[in-house]
Design a protein around this motif. Structure first.
Motif, short mmCIF file in Angstrom:
data_model
loop_
_atom_site.label_atom_id
_atom_site.label_comp_id
_atom_site.label_asym_id
_atom_site.label_seq_id
_atom_site.Cartn_x
_atom_site.Cartn_y
_atom_site.Cartn_z
N LEU A 252 -19.36 57.82 -44.68
CA LEU A 252 -19.69 57.49 -43.29
C LEU A 252 -21.19 57.24 -43.09
CD1 LEU A 252 -17.49 60.04 -41.29
CD2 LEU A 252 -17.05 57.63 -41.72
N LEU B 164 -22.92 54.71 -40.85
CA LEU B 164 -22.83 54.87 -39.39
C LEU B 164 -24.07 55.53 -38.80
CD1 LEU B 164 -19.14 56.00 -38.85
CD2 LEU B 164 -20.14 53.74 -38.54
N VAL C 135 -24.77 57.75 -35.21
CA VAL C 135 -23.67 58.72 -35.29
C VAL C 135 -24.17 59.92 -36.09
CG1 VAL C 135 -21.33 59.12 -36.11
CG2 VAL C 135 -21.95 56.88 -35.22
N VAL D 283 -23.70 61.87 -38.51
CA VAL D 283 -22.76 62.02 -39.63
C VAL D 283 -22.89 63.38 -40.30
CG1 VAL D 283 -22.13 61.13 -41.89
CG2 VAL D 283 -22.68 59.56 -40.05
#
Lengths: 265, 282
Positions: free
Chosen positions: A143, A146, A151, A153
């Motif tokens: 991820l 992102l 985000v 993460v």
């Protein structure tokens, strides 16, 4: 009772599948799940089954243990099968009042159950062969892109690994408190709905108290070791792809290719 | 009246990778009014074993007879067994849940189906037995100190008036003062209320002073079953299984080795003192 649920547990044996990079297993599982719903002819089921069962064989997790996990989702199976059975239009073979069963209905119900079984088996195989820590590490790494769109993460994956880590602890705690209250004559098994719900208070109050206490202790311990989020944090065992993982990717590609070819038949 | 344990076996999670043979052919007899110490290293099976005694765990094979009745018989009343064999778990304060101390102690006797007057009487008596003052009865159990919480939790089991009281590491995590208080109170229960007591511990010092008989468990088996004196005589073997005799035993053995003819049978500091004084006077 709670221990019967095997989904999401880690099964500690030494196998090729256990040694794979968690990212490979994550991508593999997602691809496999998508692949289950992508093919439209019967050969596809055979390919998916052969693939699944050879992977299970490779994982060295006993089939009996994996199948036990299905028990927990039987209700879901029955639910989907019933809907497919009664609500699929087609050639009617049985009719009674508003209930109508069609050949197509029977076929979709059976096939849907098979697909769901494969889905559950495939995804539980990932948790059987990957430790929770490894799994969240893999997820964090996958991820990572992102982060560019803000985000959090690292925080998400940290929360996930803490939550996963605490499942067995809280389960054990539940078991202990339950026994302690049973030793004081508590009864969790008989009585109507209201009585049973009430009987849970002596279990839930101590459980929440202990969960908060543990959370507090953990936060303190993390701060004492200067934890301040993911910024600049390094790993003791950074994830690295090896030849084994590349091989696994190739096998995965082969499986997808086989499915694509078969779908054209 | 007694508890007889006959060839008890217990296997955790059979058929999985977590399988563990926790108890192996345990044979034991516990007589009425005995004060027994159960000692073992972490993972020796002592906690698993005591949970069999009030039927919380069902043995894989073997039997347990309470006053001559097999507790695994179909018609056996498990609920009444649980009120006769009171079990206080490790960190029992973690089971407190009511809004006041008094209400929490009422939980056990109320589950026994007694009338309200009896319930409150028993709760009051039990709290007196463990030395909780009247002004704490209406306090929230979560406001008490660690030692107080533990005593309240023990009262919660005592209020059910058990014939046998099993305590799993009742002194774990307490300071020396709290530890001595709890142990003294347990000893008092034994002498005054004539309860059969099984005290689980991993500290030899704790049990040496109080118990009549010591049972040592190792890897799911009974290693020793004798008076503390006899068991501590095997201190070399005890060390091998990760335990130790009380420090006094070591002192006495060392004195003897250096030519001072003391008896090595002393198990408490007081006994050792008397013995050394006796030899010195000669």
């Amino acid at each position: 009772m709670i221990r019967d649920i095997t989904i999401g547990q880690y099964y500690p044996v030494d196998s090729l599948l256990h040694k794979l990079d968690p990212r490979v297993k994550l991508i593999g599982t997602i691809l496999y799940i998508f692949s289950l719903f992508a093919f439209s002819n019967y050969y596809g089921y055979i390919v998916a089954a052969v693939f699944l069962f050879s992977i299970i064989k490779l994982s060295k997790v006993p089939l009996k243990f994996i199948l036990r996990g299905l028990k927990a989702v039987v209700v879901l199976f029955v639910f989907t099968a019933t809907f497919n059975l009664f609500l699929t239009p087609g050639t009617t073979i049985f009719e009674y009042g508003f209930i109508k069963i069609t050949i197509e209905g029977i076929i979709t119900a059976v096939l849907m159950t098979i697909r769901l079984t494969f889905l559950i088996l495939g995804s539980s195989l990932m948790t059987f062969t990957t430790t929770p820590n490894n799994l969240t590490d893999g997820l964090e790494s996958l991820l990572n892109p992102l982060k560019k769109i803000k985000v959090p993460v690292h925080e998400i994956s940290m929360m996930m690994s803490i939550a996963l880590r605490f499942i067995p602890i809280l389960m054990e705690e539940t078991d202990k408190i339950m026994k302690a209250q049973m030793a004081r004559g508590a009864d969790f098994e008989t009585g109507g709905l209201v009585k049973r719900a009430k009987s849970l208070i002596p279990l839930l109050v101590p459980l929440f108290v202990s969960a908060f206490r543990r959370a507090n202790d953990l936060a303190m311990a993390m701060e004492a070791r200067c934890y301040r989020g993911g910024e600049g944090r390094t790993k003791m065992k950074p994830l690295k792809y090896t030849r084994r993982d590349i091989l696994a990717f190739l096998v995965l590609m082969l499986y997808i290719a086989a499915l694509v070819v078969i779908n054209r038949l | 009246m007694s508890i007889i344990v006959d060839k008890l076996n217990y296997i955790y999670s059979p058929g999985t990778a977590y399988q563990k043979h926790a108890l192996k052919d345990i044979n034991l007899e516990i007589l009425d009014g005995e004060f027994i110490g159960l000692i073992g290293h972490t993972g020796s099976g002592k906690s698993t074993f005591i949970q069999h005694l009030n039927g919380l765990i069902k043995a894989t094979s073997g039997g347990i007879y309470y006053n001559g009745e097999n507790i695994y018989d179909a018609g056996f009343n498990m609920k009444s067994l649980r009120s006769k064999v009171g079990l206080v778990f490790q960190y029992p304060e973690h089971q407190l849940f009511e809004t006041t101390v008094f209400k929490d102690v009422c939980f056990g006797p109320r589950n026994q189906g007694l009338d309200e007057l009896q319930v409150e009487l028993r709760a009051y008596e039990a709290l007196k037995m463990v030395g909780i003052d009247n002004d704490l009865l209406d306090a929230s159990p979560f406001e008490l100190s660690g030692g107080q919480k533990r005593r309240v939790a023990i009262a919660g089991v005592l209020a059910m008036k058990p014939e046998v009281l099993i305590l799993d590491e009742p002194t774990a995590g307490l300071d020396p003062k709290g530890r001595d208080e709890i142990l003294e109170q347990i000893a008092k229960l034994h002498t005054e209320s004539k309860l059969t007591i099984i005290l689980v511990s991993h500290s030899m010092e704790d049990v040496a002073k109080y118990v009549d008989r010591l049972i040592v468990m190792n890897r799911g088996e009974i290693a020793f079953n004798d008076t503390p004196r006899e068991v501590f005589g095997h201190y070399k073997e005890l060390e091998r299984i990760g335990l130790a005799a009380p420090q006094v035993t070591y002192v006495m053995n060392e004195l003897r080795k250096r030519g001072i003819p003391v008896s090595i049978k002393a198990t408490t500091v007081e006994e050792a003192k008397q013995e050394i004084l006796r030899v010195m006077k000669q």
